[in-house]
Scaffold this motif. Structure first.
Motif, short mmCIF file in Angstrom:
data_model
loop_
_atom_site.label_atom_id
_atom_site.label_comp_id
_atom_site.label_asym_id
_atom_site.label_seq_id
_atom_site.Cartn_x
_atom_site.Cartn_y
_atom_site.Cartn_z
N HIS A 131 -8.00 115.27 1.89
CA HIS A 131 -6.81 115.38 1.04
C HIS A 131 -7.11 115.04 -0.42
N ASN A 132 -8.34 114.65 -0.73
CA ASN A 132 -8.68 114.22 -2.09
C ASN A 132 -8.38 115.29 -3.16
N PRO A 133 -8.72 116.56 -2.94
CA PRO A 133 -8.39 117.58 -3.95
C PRO A 133 -6.88 117.67 -4.23
N THR A 134 -6.08 117.57 -3.17
CA THR A 134 -4.63 117.63 -3.34
C THR A 134 -4.13 116.41 -4.11
N ILE A 135 -4.68 115.24 -3.75
CA ILE A 135 -4.28 114.01 -4.45
C ILE A 135 -4.66 114.08 -5.91
N GLN A 136 -5.84 114.63 -6.20
CA GLN A 136 -6.26 114.72 -7.59
C GLN A 136 -5.36 115.65 -8.40
N LYS A 137 -4.95 116.76 -7.78
CA LYS A 137 -4.02 117.67 -8.46
C LYS A 137 -2.68 116.98 -8.70
N LEU A 138 -2.22 116.21 -7.71
CA LEU A 138 -0.97 115.48 -7.86
C LEU A 138 -1.09 114.45 -8.98
N SER A 139 -2.22 113.75 -9.03
CA SER A 139 -2.45 112.74 -10.06
C SER A 139 -2.45 113.37 -11.45
N THR A 140 -3.12 114.52 -11.56
CA THR A 140 -3.15 115.23 -12.85
C THR A 140 -1.75 115.66 -13.25
N GLY A 141 -0.97 116.14 -12.27
CA GLY A 141 0.40 116.56 -12.55
C GLY A 141 1.27 115.40 -13.01
N LEU A 142 1.12 114.25 -12.36
CA LEU A 142 1.90 113.07 -12.75
C LEU A 142 1.49 112.59 -14.14
N GLY A 143 0.20 112.65 -14.44
CA GLY A 143 -0.27 112.28 -15.77
C GLY A 143 0.34 113.19 -16.83
N LEU A 144 0.44 114.49 -16.51
CA LEU A 144 1.04 115.44 -17.45
C LEU A 144 2.53 115.16 -17.64
N ILE A 145 3.22 114.82 -16.55
CA ILE A 145 4.65 114.49 -16.65
C ILE A 145 4.86 113.27 -17.54
N ILE A 146 4.01 112.25 -17.38
CA ILE A 146 4.10 111.06 -18.21
C ILE A 146 3.89 111.42 -19.69
N PHE A 147 2.89 112.26 -19.94
CA PHE A 147 2.61 112.67 -21.32
C PHE A 147 3.78 113.44 -21.92
N LEU A 148 4.28 114.44 -21.21
CA LEU A 148 5.37 115.26 -21.74
C LEU A 148 6.66 114.46 -21.90
N GLY A 149 6.95 113.62 -20.91
CA GLY A 149 8.18 112.82 -20.97
C GLY A 149 8.17 111.86 -22.14
N ASN A 150 7.08 111.12 -22.30
CA ASN A 150 7.02 110.14 -23.39
C ASN A 150 6.93 110.81 -24.76
N CYS A 151 6.17 111.91 -24.84
CA CYS A 151 6.00 112.56 -26.15
C CYS A 151 7.23 113.35 -26.57
N SER A 152 8.09 113.69 -25.63
CA SER A 152 9.29 114.44 -25.99
C SER A 152 10.18 113.64 -26.93
N MET A 153 10.11 112.31 -26.84
CA MET A 153 10.97 111.47 -27.69
C MET A 153 10.55 111.48 -29.16
N PRO A 154 9.30 111.10 -29.50
CA PRO A 154 8.92 111.14 -30.91
C PRO A 154 8.96 112.54 -31.51
N ILE A 155 8.58 113.55 -30.73
CA ILE A 155 8.59 114.92 -31.25
C ILE A 155 10.02 115.37 -31.57
N SER A 156 10.96 115.08 -30.67
CA SER A 156 12.36 115.47 -30.90
C SER A 156 12.95 114.74 -32.10
N ILE A 157 12.55 113.49 -32.27
CA ILE A 157 13.07 112.72 -33.42
C ILE A 157 12.46 113.20 -34.71
#
Length: 229
Positions: free
Chosen positions: A197-223
């Protein structure tokens, strides 16, 4: 007792500590992001949320102390593991074999140290009001009449500064990289799932990292773009 100490002194024991403390901080980062995203709902919503946290009183400090302990436990354990790995192979490989290693895995130590500096600055800016005291002096009157610290104004004023926003976004890149590798490593260390299951977990981890990046960066960019003011 001796058996327990021997376990936590071992490499696998340290890796388990790394996994558990990392999981604690991952949970905090997600909750922190969700709470901060209320800036898009206006000052009433964000300031009410901030008041709710403040009203937790001693419980809030218990959580803060727990996070600090987990953070330094994570950092210290990472340093010890790094020293152990270096001692086990005092002579470097003749040729670096990083073909299979991702950018995230190769920059874990650097991203961790950068995140430490970011944490110190973030606390000094938004929690303690040391670096920008002018952002910390505003009050807001909630609909129920309570006078509270205007967290919304502090966030807006802070992120209207291109340097602060730019620095924040850069740190979010490293945070996303750090988590995208760390989550996969955590599951492997704890043996929660089979290796297949490691490849699936790694894809999930990458996806969660991207969500964290987009969610947090949406605030300063919008402001910065004036969508939130």
């Amino acid at each position: 007792m001796t058996l327990s100490l021997d376990f936590f002194r071992s490499s696998i024991g340290k890796k388990i500590i790394m996994a558990i403390t990392g999981f604690i901080w991952f949970g905090f980062v997600i909750l922190h992001m969700v709470g901060n995203l209320q800036v898009f709902q206006g000052p009433e919503k964000l300031n009410t949320y901030a008041k709710f946290l403040k009203d937790l009183g001693p419980l809030l400090w218990v959580a803060r102390i727990g996070l600090i302990v987990a953070f330094f436990g994570h950092v210290c354990t990472a340093i010890l593991l790094k020293i152990e790995n270096s001692s086990a192979r005092p002579v470097s490989y003749a040729k670096g074999s990083t073909i299979q290693a991702s950018v995230a895995s190769r920059t874990m130590a650097y991203s961790g140290l950068l995140l430490l500096t970011f944490l110190v600055y973030h606390l000094a800016h938004f929690t303690l009001g040391i670096t920008n005291p002018e952002h910390y002096s505003f009050e807001y009157i909630l609909k129920n009449g309570d006078v509270v610290h205007d967290v919304y104004a502090m966030v807006i004023l802070g992120f209207q500064d291109p340097i602060i926003s730019g620095t924040y976004i850069v740190f979010m890149i490293f945070l996303a990289l750090h988590f995208s590798h760390a989550l996969g490593s955590m599951f492997q260390t704890l043996g929660i799932l089979a290796p297949k299951h490691n490849p699936t977990i790694q894809k999930l981890s990458t996806g969660l990292g991207l969500i964290i990046f987009l969610g947090n960066c949406s605030m300063p960019i919008s402001i910065l773009l004036g969508y939130v003011r």
